[in-house]
Motif scaffolding. Structure first.
Motif, PDB file in Angstrom:
ATOM      1  N   ALA A 202       0.835  -1.197   0.000  1.00  0.00           N
ATOM      2  CA  ALA A 202       0.000   0.000   0.000  1.00  0.00           C
ATOM      3  C   ALA A 202       0.877   1.258   0.000  1.00  0.00           C
ATOM      4  CB  ALA A 202      -0.907  -0.009   1.222  1.00  0.00           C
ATOM      5  N   VAL A 203       0.257   2.411  -0.186  1.00  0.00           N
ATOM      6  CA  VAL A 203       1.001   3.671  -0.247  1.00  0.00           C
ATOM      7  C   VAL A 203       1.724   3.980   1.066  1.00  0.00           C
ATOM      8  CG1 VAL A 203      -0.406   4.694  -2.059  1.00  0.00           C
ATOM      9  CG2 VAL A 203      -1.060   5.027   0.312  1.00  0.00           C
ATOM     10  N   ASP A 204       1.237   3.421   2.187  1.00  0.00           N
ATOM     11  CA  ASP A 204       1.923   3.618   3.469  1.00  0.00           C
ATOM     12  C   ASP A 204       2.943   2.512   3.738  1.00  0.00           C
ATOM     13  OD1 ASP A 204       0.322   1.456   4.019  1.00  0.00           O
ATOM     14  OD2 ASP A 204      -0.728   2.375   5.707  1.00  0.00           O
ATOM     15  N   LEU A 205       3.245   1.723   2.702  1.00  0.00           N
ATOM     16  CA  LEU A 205       4.203   0.613   2.707  1.00  0.00           C
ATOM     17  C   LEU A 205       3.759  -0.574   3.548  1.00  0.00           C
ATOM     18  CD1 LEU A 205       7.588   2.559   2.774  1.00  0.00           C
ATOM     19  CD2 LEU A 205       6.293   1.713   0.816  1.00  0.00           C
ATOM     20  N   SER A 206       2.494  -0.620   3.960  1.00  0.00           N
ATOM     21  CA  SER A 206       1.967  -1.797   4.637  1.00  0.00           C
ATOM     22  C   SER A 206       1.647  -2.866   3.592  1.00  0.00           C
ATOM     23  CB  SER A 206       0.708  -1.446   5.443  1.00  0.00           C
ATOM     24  OG  SER A 206      -0.334  -1.035   4.573  1.00  0.00           O
ATOM     25  N   LYS A 207       1.579  -4.100   4.040  1.00  0.00           N
ATOM     26  CA  LYS A 207       1.266  -5.212   3.146  1.00  0.00           C
ATOM     27  C   LYS A 207      -0.234  -5.443   3.139  1.00  0.00           C
ATOM     28  CE  LYS A 207       5.554  -6.183   2.248  1.00  0.00           C
ATOM     29  NZ  LYS A 207       6.111  -5.905   0.967  1.00  0.00           N
ATOM     30  N   LYS A 208      -0.794  -5.714   1.982  1.00  0.00           N
ATOM     31  CA  LYS A 208      -2.210  -6.020   1.822  1.00  0.00           C
ATOM     32  C   LYS A 208      -2.341  -7.372   1.140  1.00  0.00           C
ATOM     33  CE  LYS A 208      -3.737  -2.017   3.267  1.00  0.00           C
ATOM     34  NZ  LYS A 208      -4.436  -1.875   4.516  1.00  0.00           N
ATOM     35  N   THR A 209      -3.323  -8.159   1.587  1.00  0.00           N
ATOM     36  CA  THR A 209      -3.609  -9.451   0.972  1.00  0.00           C
ATOM     37  C   THR A 209      -5.099  -9.522   0.671  1.00  0.00           C
ATOM     38  OG1 THR A 209      -4.040 -10.578   3.062  1.00  0.00           O
ATOM     39  CG2 THR A 209      -1.747 -10.572   2.281  1.00  0.00           C
ATOM     40  N   LEU A 210      -5.511 -10.607   0.074  1.00  0.00           N
ATOM     41  CA  LEU A 210      -6.921 -10.805  -0.265  1.00  0.00           C
ATOM     42  C   LEU A 210      -7.809 -10.680   0.969  1.00  0.00           C
ATOM     43  CD1 LEU A 210      -9.080 -11.579  -2.351  1.00  0.00           C
ATOM     44  CD2 LEU A 210      -8.534 -13.970  -1.873  1.00  0.00           C
ATOM     45  N   VAL A 211      -7.343 -11.141   2.109  1.00  0.00           N
ATOM     46  CA  VAL A 211      -8.116 -11.108   3.361  1.00  0.00           C
ATOM     47  C   VAL A 211      -8.482  -9.660   3.739  1.00  0.00           C
ATOM     48  CG1 VAL A 211      -8.059 -11.659   5.826  1.00  0.00           C
ATOM     49  CG2 VAL A 211      -7.115 -13.255   4.173  1.00  0.00           C
ATOM     50  N   ASP A 212      -7.594  -8.699   3.447  1.00  0.00           N
ATOM     51  CA  ASP A 212      -7.846  -7.290   3.784  1.00  0.00           C
ATOM     52  C   ASP A 212      -9.035  -6.711   3.017  1.00  0.00           C
ATOM     53  OD1 ASP A 212      -5.643  -6.921   5.622  1.00  0.00           O
ATOM     54  OD2 ASP A 212      -4.331  -7.017   3.860  1.00  0.00           O
ATOM     55  N   PHE A 213      -9.407  -7.336   1.913  1.00  0.00           N
ATOM     56  CA  PHE A 213     -10.494  -6.831   1.079  1.00  0.00           C
ATOM     57  C   PHE A 213     -11.742  -7.711   1.157  1.00  0.00           C
ATOM     58  CE2 PHE A 213      -6.480  -5.395  -0.699  1.00  0.00           C
ATOM     59  CZ  PHE A 213      -6.695  -4.037  -0.774  1.00  0.00           C
TER      60      PHE A 213
END
Length: 46
Positions: free
Chosen positions: A31-42
């Motif tokens: 993400a733009v804040d450099l955090s990691k996103k996965t399918l679970v986040d959505f």
């Protein structure tokens, strides 16, 4: 090739769109804040 319409204009795509109800494969994004996103986040979101 899939034929779709965007604001009334026909658009040709390469490949096929997934069928309705098809489950997405798991993925990892940064993400733009450099955090990691996965399918679970959505989960539950369109």
């Amino acid at each position: 090739m899939a034929d779709i319409t965007l604001k009334g204009n026909a658009i040709n795509t390469i490949g096929n769109l997934p069928n309705k109800g098809t489950k997405a494969k798991d993925f990892n994004l940064t993400a733009v804040d450099l955090s990691k996103k996965t399918l679970v986040d959505f989960s539950g979101k369109k």
